[in-house]
Write a protein that holds these residues in place. Sequence first.
Motif, short mmCIF file in Angstrom:
data_model
loop_
_atom_site.label_atom_id
_atom_site.label_comp_id
_atom_site.label_asym_id
_atom_site.label_seq_id
_atom_site.Cartn_x
_atom_site.Cartn_y
_atom_site.Cartn_z
N GLU A 85 -58.81 -30.07 36.07
CA GLU A 85 -58.95 -30.92 34.81
C GLU A 85 -58.48 -30.05 33.58
OE1 GLU A 85 -62.75 -33.22 36.78
OE2 GLU A 85 -62.91 -32.29 34.86
N HIS A 86 -58.89 -28.73 33.60
CA HIS A 86 -58.37 -27.95 32.43
C HIS A 86 -56.75 -27.81 32.71
CE1 HIS A 86 -61.81 -25.26 31.28
NE2 HIS A 86 -62.03 -26.45 31.00
N ASP A 87 -56.13 -27.67 33.62
CA ASP A 87 -54.62 -27.87 33.77
C ASP A 87 -54.29 -29.35 33.11
OD1 ASP A 87 -54.52 -25.41 34.83
OD2 ASP A 87 -54.40 -26.22 36.78
N HIS B 144 -67.72 -35.09 32.83
CA HIS B 144 -67.84 -34.46 34.37
C HIS B 144 -68.89 -33.06 34.34
CE1 HIS B 144 -65.71 -32.55 37.98
NE2 HIS B 144 -66.79 -32.74 38.09
N GLU B 145 -68.38 -32.33 33.09
CA GLU B 145 -69.17 -30.95 33.10
C GLU B 145 -70.62 -31.18 32.54
OE1 GLU B 145 -65.91 -27.75 31.15
OE2 GLU B 145 -67.46 -28.42 29.91
N GLU B 146 -70.68 -32.32 31.87
CA GLU B 146 -72.05 -32.41 31.50
C GLU B 146 -73.03 -33.10 32.66
OE1 GLU B 146 -71.62 -34.87 27.89
OE2 GLU B 146 -70.59 -33.43 26.78
N HIS C 271 -62.16 -22.61 23.73
CA HIS C 271 -63.64 -23.10 24.39
C HIS C 271 -63.28 -23.11 26.04
CE1 HIS C 271 -66.87 -25.64 25.72
NE2 HIS C 271 -66.04 -26.69 26.01
N HIS C 272 -61.99 -23.59 26.34
CA HIS C 272 -61.67 -23.51 27.84
C HIS C 272 -61.47 -22.20 28.25
CE1 HIS C 272 -61.31 -27.82 26.66
NE2 HIS C 272 -62.05 -28.01 27.69
N THR C 273 -60.84 -21.32 27.52
CA THR C 273 -60.47 -19.87 27.99
C THR C 273 -61.81 -19.23 28.07
OG1 THR C 273 -58.55 -19.94 26.55
CG2 THR C 273 -59.34 -17.96 27.51
N LEU C 274 -62.95 -19.35 27.25
CA LEU C 274 -64.19 -18.75 27.31
C LEU C 274 -64.77 -19.22 28.82
CD1 LEU C 274 -65.94 -18.66 23.90
CD2 LEU C 274 -64.44 -16.98 25.22
N GLU C 275 -64.84 -20.59 28.96
CA GLU C 275 -65.30 -21.08 30.34
C GLU C 275 -64.43 -20.55 31.43
OE1 GLU C 275 -66.63 -25.62 29.16
OE2 GLU C 275 -64.68 -25.24 29.87
N GLU C 276 -63.21 -20.32 31.46
CA GLU C 276 -62.64 -19.79 32.53
C GLU C 276 -62.51 -18.48 32.61
OE1 GLU C 276 -58.55 -21.00 31.85
OE2 GLU C 276 -59.12 -23.25 32.32
N ASP D 96 -63.19 -37.51 29.58
CA ASP D 96 -63.66 -37.56 31.09
C ASP D 96 -64.14 -36.22 31.51
OD1 ASP D 96 -63.03 -40.36 31.19
OD2 ASP D 96 -61.14 -39.97 32.52
N HIS D 97 -63.29 -35.19 30.92
CA HIS D 97 -63.52 -33.76 31.62
C HIS D 97 -64.88 -33.38 30.95
CE1 HIS D 97 -63.31 -29.71 32.40
NE2 HIS D 97 -63.33 -29.26 31.09
N LEU D 98 -65.35 -33.77 29.76
CA LEU D 98 -66.50 -33.41 29.20
C LEU D 98 -67.68 -34.05 29.82
CD1 LEU D 98 -65.71 -33.29 25.21
CD2 LEU D 98 -65.48 -31.47 26.94
N PHE E 37 -67.81 -17.75 31.76
CA PHE E 37 -68.76 -18.48 32.30
C PHE E 37 -68.62 -18.93 33.93
CE2 PHE E 37 -69.07 -18.87 27.81
CZ PHE E 37 -70.39 -17.77 27.72
N TRP E 38 -67.32 -19.57 34.17
CA TRP E 38 -67.19 -19.88 35.31
C TRP E 38 -67.29 -18.73 36.55
CZ3 TRP E 38 -62.86 -24.19 34.79
CH2 TRP E 38 -63.55 -25.27 34.13
N PRO E 39 -66.60 -17.62 36.09
CA PRO E 39 -66.61 -16.70 37.24
C PRO E 39 -68.14 -16.14 37.30
CG PRO E 39 -64.82 -16.16 35.77
CD PRO E 39 -65.78 -17.51 35.20
FE LIG Z 1 -64.05 -27.33 30.31
#
Ligand SMILES: [Fe+2]
Length: 208
Positions: free
Chosen positions: A76-78, A123-125, A48-53, A119-121, A56-58
Motif C-alpha cells: 500500500e505504501h508503494d 486499513h492501518e486504523e 510519516h511513511h518513512t518513519l513507519e517503515e 483506504d490505507h489509513l 515502527f514496523w521493524p
Molecule cells: Fe502508512
Amino acid sequence: MNTVVHAAIRRTFDRFDAALAVFPVGSGDRAAELKRAWDHFEHELHVHHTLEEEYFWPALAQTDADLSSVAALDEEHDAMRLALARATEGMAGLQAAPTVESLAVARLGFDELRRVLLDHLDHEERDLEPIAAAYHDSKPMRAALNRVKRRHLASMGSTVEWLQDGAGEEDRAGLRSQIPAPVVFLLGAVGGRRYRRRVAPTWVAAAR
Ligand SMILES: [Fe+2]
C-alpha cells in the motif's frame, strides 16, 4: 500520534479538495501557492511513511505480535508513492499552466491519491493500530520512539505546526500527550515559522 497525523492528512485532503473546486482558472499566483502547500504536504507524507517503515514496523516485527493482517501495508505504501508522484505531477502542471485542462488533470491525480491513501489509513486504523497500542510499551516500540525523537524531533517544527493547523482540541490534546506542551510550543515557534509563512496562508485565502 498516528491518530493526530492521520487527522492532519485528512484535513489537508479536504482543504485541497475545497481549493481545487474553486480554483480560479488562469491564476498563476493561486497555482503557485497551492503548489507550495502541496510540496509541504508531500514532504509530510514522505516523513510519516518513512518513519513507519524504518522504525515502527521493524519494531513491531521484533515482538511476538501477529502481523498477518498488516502484510499488505508495504504494498500500500508503494501504491501510495506512485499515486503521490502522479498527483505531484498534476499540481506542477497546474502551476506551469493554470488552464481548465491542467486543472482537470490535477484533480484526477489528487482524487486518485486521496482514494489510495484514505483506504490505507483506514486499513492501518482497523488492523495495525490495535496491535501498535497493545505493544506500545514493549521494549522494541519504546526504543523506536526514542530513536525517532532523538533523530527527528528537532527538525519537526513544520510538522508540529501542520499537525495543529486547523486541528480540534482533541487532536491538540493528543499531540501534547505525545510531546510535552513546552516542546510543542518551542518547536512550533522556531521551526514552524516556515510553515506559517509559506503554507498556512494558502488556507486562509481559501476561506475568504
Ligand atoms: Fe502508512
